[in-house]
Design an enzyme around this catalytic site. Structure first.
Site, PDB file in Angstrom:
ATOM      1  N   HIS A  94       0.862  -1.188   0.000  1.00 40.56           N
ATOM      2  CA  HIS A  94       0.000   0.000   0.000  1.00 40.56           C
ATOM      3  C   HIS A  94       0.895   1.232   0.000  1.00 40.56           C
ATOM      4  O   HIS A  94       1.954   1.240   0.626  1.00 40.56           O
ATOM      5  CB  HIS A  94      -0.892   0.005   1.258  1.00 40.56           C
ATOM      6  CG  HIS A  94      -2.065   0.919   1.141  1.00 40.56           C
ATOM      7  ND1 HIS A  94      -1.958   2.258   1.378  1.00 40.56           N
ATOM      8  CD2 HIS A  94      -3.338   0.675   0.764  1.00 40.56           C
ATOM      9  CE1 HIS A  94      -3.152   2.814   1.179  1.00 40.56           C
ATOM     10  NE2 HIS A  94      -3.999   1.881   0.804  1.00 40.56           N
ATOM     11  N   ASP A 133      -7.873  -5.530   0.075  1.00 48.96           N
ATOM     12  CA  ASP A 133      -8.311  -6.363  -1.053  1.00 48.96           C
ATOM     13  C   ASP A 133      -7.909  -7.816  -0.918  1.00 48.96           C
ATOM     14  O   ASP A 133      -8.334  -8.669  -1.696  1.00 48.96           O
ATOM     15  CB  ASP A 133      -7.720  -5.798  -2.358  1.00 48.96           C
ATOM     16  CG  ASP A 133      -8.251  -4.413  -2.628  1.00 48.96           C
ATOM     17  OD1 ASP A 133      -7.443  -3.472  -2.722  1.00 48.96           O
ATOM     18  OD2 ASP A 133      -9.476  -4.259  -2.684  1.00 48.96           O
TER      19      ASP A 133
END
Ligand code: SDX
Length: 429
Positions: free
Chosen positions: A305, A363
């Site tokens: 991320h 996710d």
């Protein structure tokens, strides 16, 4: 006297104001840098650039903190529902019981779409990706709702916001039904937001449909987790589109298009496909090696991320929800979950992922839960877009109402050819 930062550019010393927020890093206001130095800053990907002031969401990537209007995401996800989160995003405060009832009532009565929207679907192939359909249909909403596209009118902005939040589930369910050749199911006003969506997706005219309360609660929590996330790529797209004065439906359509990318919202679909490709826990080590190989473009989807250099707090809640849903469904040895757990274990112990601070993001687990609920992988990013619409709309409204906002127009470092004379066609070799 406000704090300043002095930088030396060539022979010039330039003082730039420093702005301090409620929490988080200060910012150096470089608005006057070009005027004072004739130089731009350069920051592709905006790794060190704040694009705006905002009161909506705060992320601390090192501490793994996510706050919606100051409230920790785990407390909101555990105690509230998605429409409460929508209210919080739009108005900045948790609603009173009366405000919540009124807001639910108003959103519920905007869930139908203009019946002519149905004709848009006839133009798509049945196997069209539902995200392609969502980009088209959400953009087309502005063709039906001219009475809420004047962005200078705060009443029209609010009605457009309510319409956007209310109609996303209906359009998403229509996209799913169209892809499987089943008739559209209209919303029912006596159902809550997420139950209504599940019924529009999975009910058929031939029999009564009973919403699974476990699915409704889990999906509502998944919507909460995906509602907003500061200035991520799709939210920045919505803000940039809105800065030109484009109507909110067009701006959200732009956000949906950006979210579709596998590096962003498309990662949930890509992560599940990756788990299916790995197939069995014994294959995990091979794929981890591929992800570490500089010459192999393969990445572990659902890992890493830009901001979280610690565990994504949403991923932790998502993992818990996944185990709850699979457990309540009596799915003990889901092969995808086994692969995911093994992949997470190996990756989190591997020096490559540790030094690059790559952790599972939201996710990584969401796809396993959505698949268990019966959604095809092609719908995963649509569900992400459905939830993120409330964040996009809140951020869009905040930008419109910001007195300092102006059209977004970045500059560049030009590295193309210097000035040169045109050569007529008959003189070229
Ligand atoms: C979302 O911004 C948001 O807030 C997004 C989001 C939201 O709610 O809006 O949180 C939603 O988009 C979550 C992220 C979903 N995407 C993925 O899961 C796709 C896989 N992850 C990556 O592609 C990547 O981690 C990003 C895009 C998420 C972040 O990329 P960055 O911050 O630009 O980092 P990078 O690409 O520069 O990677 C840094 C290093 C690189 O190695 P080096 O060049 O330094 O040697 O880490 C490596 C990368 O190769 N790396 C990975 C990796 N992610 C980064 N290596 C293997 N597998 C991965 N998943």
């Amino acid at each position: 006297m406000s704090a300043t930062s002095t930088i030396t550019v060539g022979d010039a010393q330039v003082e730039l104001p420093i702005k301090t927020g409620t929490i988080g890093p200060d910012v150096i206001d470089i608005g006057q840098l070009y005027a004072k130095t004739g130089k731009f800053t350069f920051d592709p990907g905006f790794t060190s650039t704040a694009s705006c002031e905002s009161k909506i969401t705060y992320i601390d990537g090192d501490a793994g903190v996510l706050l919606y209007r100051g409230y920790p995401i785990d407390q909101i996800a555990e105690n509230g529902d998605f429409l409460e989160t929508c209210y919080l995003m739009l108005f900045g405060e948790l609603p009173t019981p009366a405000q919540k009832a009124d807001f639910d009532y108003r959103v519920t009565r905007h869930t139908m779409v203009h019946d002519q929207m149905n004709r848009f679907f006839q133009g798509f192939r049945r196997d069209a990706h539902p995200m392609a359909i969502m980009v088209a249909c959400v953009g087309a909403l502005s063709a039906f709702y001219h009475d809420s596209t004047d962005i200078s009118d705060d009443k029209q902005r609010m009605i457009a916001s309510l319409r956007m939040i209310a109609k996303m589930p209906t359009l998403a369910a229509m996209a799913y039904k169209y892809s499987i050749g089943q008739p559209f199911v209209y919303p029912k006003n006596d159902l809550d937001y997420t139950s209504n969506f599940l019924r529009m997706c999975f009910a058929v005219p031939c029999e009564e449909f009973k919403v699974n309360p476990i699915f409704a609660r889990a999906l509502d929590r998944i919507f909460i987790l995906h509602a907003d996330h500061e200035q991520n790529a799709s939210t920045s797209t919505v803000r940039l589109a809105g800065s030109s004065g484009a109507n909110p439906f067009a701006c959200v359509a732009a956000g949906i298009a950006c979210l579709w990318g596998p590096a962003h919202g498309g990662a949930n679909e890509a992560a599940l496909k990756m788990l299916e490709e790995i197939g069995h826990p014994e294959n995990v080590a091979k794929y981890v090696a591929k992800a570490k190989d500089k010459n192999d473009p393969f990445r572990l989807m659902g890992f890493g991320h830009r901001v979280y250099k610690n565990y994504d707090p949403r991923a932790r809640i998502m993992q818990k929800t996944t185990h709850e849903v699979l457990g309540q469904l009596g799915i003990k040895d889901d092969p995808l979950l086994e692969v995911a757990v093994q992949l997470e274990k190996i990756a989190l112990e591997d020096d490559y992922f540790i030094e690059k601070k790559l952790y599972p993001n939201i996710d990584f687990y969401s796809g396993i839960t959505l698949k268990a609920m019966g959604f095809p992988t092609s719908m995963f990013t649509v569900l992400f877009a459905l939830a993120r619409t409330t964040g996009w709309i809140a951020q869009w409204a905040e930008m419109i109402e910001d007195p300092s906002q102006k059209i977004g127009r970045p500059r560049q470092l030009y590295i193309g050819p210097d000035k040169r004379e045109y050569v007529p066609l008959d003189q070229r070799a």
